[in-house]
Write an enzyme that holds these catalytic residues in place. Structure first.
Site, PDB file in Angstrom:
ATOM      1  N   ASN A 114       7.246  52.364  20.891  1.00 60.21           N
ATOM      2  CA  ASN A 114       7.977  51.878  21.943  1.00 60.21           C
ATOM      3  C   ASN A 114       9.456  51.311  21.792  1.00 60.21           C
ATOM      4  O   ASN A 114      10.311  50.190  21.819  1.00 60.21           O
ATOM      5  CB  ASN A 114       7.676  49.905  21.135  1.00 60.21           C
ATOM      6  CG  ASN A 114       6.011  49.825  21.423  1.00 60.21           C
ATOM      7  OD1 ASN A 114       5.773  50.571  22.250  1.00 60.21           O
ATOM      8  ND2 ASN A 114       5.435  48.489  20.411  1.00 60.21           N
ATOM      9  N   HIS A 116       9.991  40.947  17.322  1.00 59.81           N
ATOM     10  CA  HIS A 116       9.164  41.942  18.144  1.00 59.81           C
ATOM     11  C   HIS A 116       7.762  41.798  17.955  1.00 59.81           C
ATOM     12  O   HIS A 116       6.732  41.624  19.348  1.00 59.81           O
ATOM     13  CB  HIS A 116       9.667  43.376  17.973  1.00 59.81           C
ATOM     14  CG  HIS A 116       9.470  44.439  19.491  1.00 59.81           C
ATOM     15  ND1 HIS A 116       8.557  44.890  18.614  1.00 59.81           N
ATOM     16  CD2 HIS A 116      10.590  44.330  20.634  1.00 59.81           C
ATOM     17  CE1 HIS A 116       8.290  45.374  20.187  1.00 59.81           C
ATOM     18  NE2 HIS A 116       8.807  45.519  20.676  1.00 59.81           N
ATOM     19  N   ARG A 117       7.808  42.003  16.543  1.00 57.04           N
ATOM     20  CA  ARG A 117       6.231  42.539  16.267  1.00 57.04           C
ATOM     21  C   ARG A 117       5.629  43.375  15.890  1.00 57.04           C
ATOM     22  O   ARG A 117       4.099  43.671  15.617  1.00 57.04           O
ATOM     23  CB  ARG A 117       5.259  40.810  16.189  1.00 57.04           C
ATOM     24  CG  ARG A 117       6.030  39.558  15.636  1.00 57.04           C
ATOM     25  CD  ARG A 117       5.371  38.323  15.681  1.00 57.04           C
ATOM     26  NE  ARG A 117       4.324  38.018  16.718  1.00 57.04           N
ATOM     27  CZ  ARG A 117       3.859  37.713  16.881  1.00 57.04           C
ATOM     28  NH1 ARG A 117       3.280  36.420  15.578  1.00 57.04           N
ATOM     29  NH2 ARG A 117       2.906  36.831  18.095  1.00 57.04           N
ATOM     30  N   ASP A 118       5.282  44.552  16.583  1.00 55.09           N
ATOM     31  CA  ASP A 118       5.283  45.471  17.164  1.00 55.09           C
ATOM     32  C   ASP A 118       6.154  46.560  17.158  1.00 55.09           C
ATOM     33  O   ASP A 118       6.361  47.279  17.993  1.00 55.09           O
ATOM     34  CB  ASP A 118       4.457  45.761  18.266  1.00 55.09           C
ATOM     35  CG  ASP A 118       3.335  46.713  18.604  1.00 55.09           C
ATOM     36  OD1 ASP A 118       3.148  46.749  17.726  1.00 55.09           O
ATOM     37  OD2 ASP A 118       3.157  47.045  19.498  1.00 55.09           O
ATOM     38  N   LEU A 119       7.067  46.775  16.507  1.00 55.62           N
ATOM     39  CA  LEU A 119       8.296  47.807  16.558  1.00 55.62           C
ATOM     40  C   LEU A 119       7.458  49.350  16.439  1.00 55.62           C
ATOM     41  O   LEU A 119       7.382  49.379  14.469  1.00 55.62           O
ATOM     42  CB  LEU A 119       9.333  47.592  15.473  1.00 55.62           C
ATOM     43  CG  LEU A 119      10.645  46.383  16.528  1.00 55.62           C
ATOM     44  CD1 LEU A 119      11.269  46.028  15.202  1.00 55.62           C
ATOM     45  CD2 LEU A 119      10.494  46.946  17.605  1.00 55.62           C
TER      46      LEU A 119
END
Length: 465
Positions: free
Chosen positions: A54, A47-50
């Site tokens: 979000n 995911h890289r943007d938890l």
């Protein structure tokens, strides 16, 4: 696109409204988040943007992970390097610009989310970004007294600065705090990968590669020695098969049909036609080292002769059809072209030449060249004339030819897309010298042709930028 309506809003707003969440409720939400992250990782997606912004909540306060705009597909043996995400939730290796595999950065972000749930604050926070990064790299954070020893130990495992020492999904699932009241449906067991059932096909593959007998492989598997070469080879085959199966299932299920690569023997997506002529492979796909040995077999039957294409004016690409057309739509919008959609991969485009005032029309059609690449063919449209290569304008057969351009897959990170233009035959293939049987161009046809080429050039230039 129809999507589920998530009425509970963001987890961030939930925490801001209620403050720190009770231990039991925090565990319930965290278990759901880890279940969703585990599903992504098993299907080779990071995911890289938890972050709480979000994570959405439905009407029953169940967690849903959203916003995969910075996500990426993972590949065995390959690392990611893009620094992305939100600074407060980013892992030390991400903000430092180091290589990372993928899952470990999501684990760090999940640790920050768990801390935010339990404490109502962030473990690493500072208005001065360099100071914030220094805190993250140091990995030192305050643990309030009201946190139990069990959950504190889990936080310290997840917020390890060294990614090799950081907890994995398996470590989290086996932690005593996490296992309390864990619903079975969050981590269902897949019976098709039962370790107690031996895979005969994998055993035969080990026998072929190691030139051994099936009984030797069985003995190695039952010995329980984790260092045994035959046992290691068997489990590598099983794991690779599982990963590839899950990744392909996820890719096919989550991507539009027109966005997937076409394998030989599979039907084409609606709107994409197979190219009527045989196209030469892209240079990147044809090194001698990749030539199959069977191609050198002089005893095998020779294939039927196929008409080879001489040259084509268009864009040659190995990107997904959906990505190719998305870039074309953006370029046409930037150039203020007018277009009519025949189908998603066939467009009729027009523009008024600002110099000559002529209304120029052309057709864009995406063709499948082979099982890995596509050609976006540019074709002039003029109902009153016959074009330079003898086909009536408006027919479905590609006419104009000339350049082959490699359009790389668009990157949504800090990297910019590139477009390599190759015009090796254009100078010798201008109208009037295309072929001996082609009719001579009248002045009106010549003017239309130049307008057409100018229109093509502007589109290719915009794509290249």
């Amino acid at each position: 696109m129809v999507m589920e309506y998530v009425s509970g809003g963001e987890l961030f707003d939930y925490i801001c409204k209620n403050g720190r969440v009770e231990d039991t409720e925090a565990r319930r939400l965290f278990q759901q988040i880890i279940s969703a992250v585990d599903y992504c990782h098993r299907h080779m997606v990071v995911h890289r943007d938890l972050k709480p912004e979000n994570v959405l909540l439905d009407a029953n306060k169940n967690a849903k992970i959203a916003d995969f705009g910075l996500s990426n597909m993972m590949s065995d043996g390959e690392f990611l390097r893009t620094s992305c995400g939100s600074p407060n939730y980013a892992a030390p290796e991400v903000i430092s610009g180091r290589l990372y595999a993928g899952p470990e950065v999501d684990i760090w972000s999940c640790g920050v989310i768990l801390y935010a749930l339990l404490c109502g604050t962030l473990p690493f926070d500072d208005e001065h970004v360099p100071t914030l990064f220094k805190k993250i790299r140091g990995g030192v954070f305050y643990i309030p007294e009201y946190l139990t020893r069990s959950v504190a130990s889990l936080l310290m495992l997840m917020l390890q600065v060294d990614p090799l020492k950081r907890a994995t999904i398996k470590d989290i699932r086996e932690h005593e705090w996490f296992k309390q009241d864990l619903p079975g449906y969050l981590f269902p067991e897949d019976p098709s990968y039962d370790a107690t059932v031996l895979d005969e096909e994998a055993i035969r593959e080990v026998c072929e590669k190691f030139e051994c007998t099936e009984s030797e492989v069985m003995s190695s598997l039952y010995s329980g020695d984790p260092q045994d070469q035959l046992a290691v080879a068997y489990h590598l085959i099983i794991d690779n098969r599982r990963i590839m199966t899950q990744a392909s299932e996820f890719y096919l299920a989550s991507s539009p049909p027109q966005g997937s690569f076409i394998e030989e023997g599979m039907p084409l997506p609606p709107g994409i036609k197979p190219h009527p002529e045989r196209m030469p492979p892209l240079l990147a796909d044809s090194p001698k080292s990749r030539c199959p040995l069977d191609a050198l077999n002089t005893t095998r039957p020779k294939p039927l002769a196929v008409k080879k294409a001489k040259w084509h004016l268009g864009i040659r690409s190995q990107s997904r059809p959906y990505d190719i057309m998305a870039e074309v739509y953006r370029a046409m919008k930037q150039l203020s072209f007018d277009w009519k959609v025949v189908n998603p991969y066939h467009l009729r485009v027009r523009r008024k030449n600002p110099v000559t005032g002529n209304l120029v029309k052309m057709s864009l059609q995406l063709y499948q060249v082979d099982n890995r690449s596509y050609l976006l063919d540019f074709k002039s449209i003029d109902d009153d004339i016959i074009d330079a290569v003898g086909f009536k304008s408006g027919s479905s057969t590609p006419q104009r030819s000339g350049s082959t351009a490699g359009l790389h897959r668009p990157r949504l990170s800090i990297d910019s897309a590139s477009l390599a233009i190759d015009l090796p035959q254009l100078s010798s293939s201008l109208p009037g010298s295309l072929s001996g049987s082609s009719p001579l161009l009248t002045p009106r046809q010549g003017s239309h042709t130049m307008d057409f080429f100018e229109m093509c050039a502007s589109l290719i230039t915009t794509l290249a930028r």
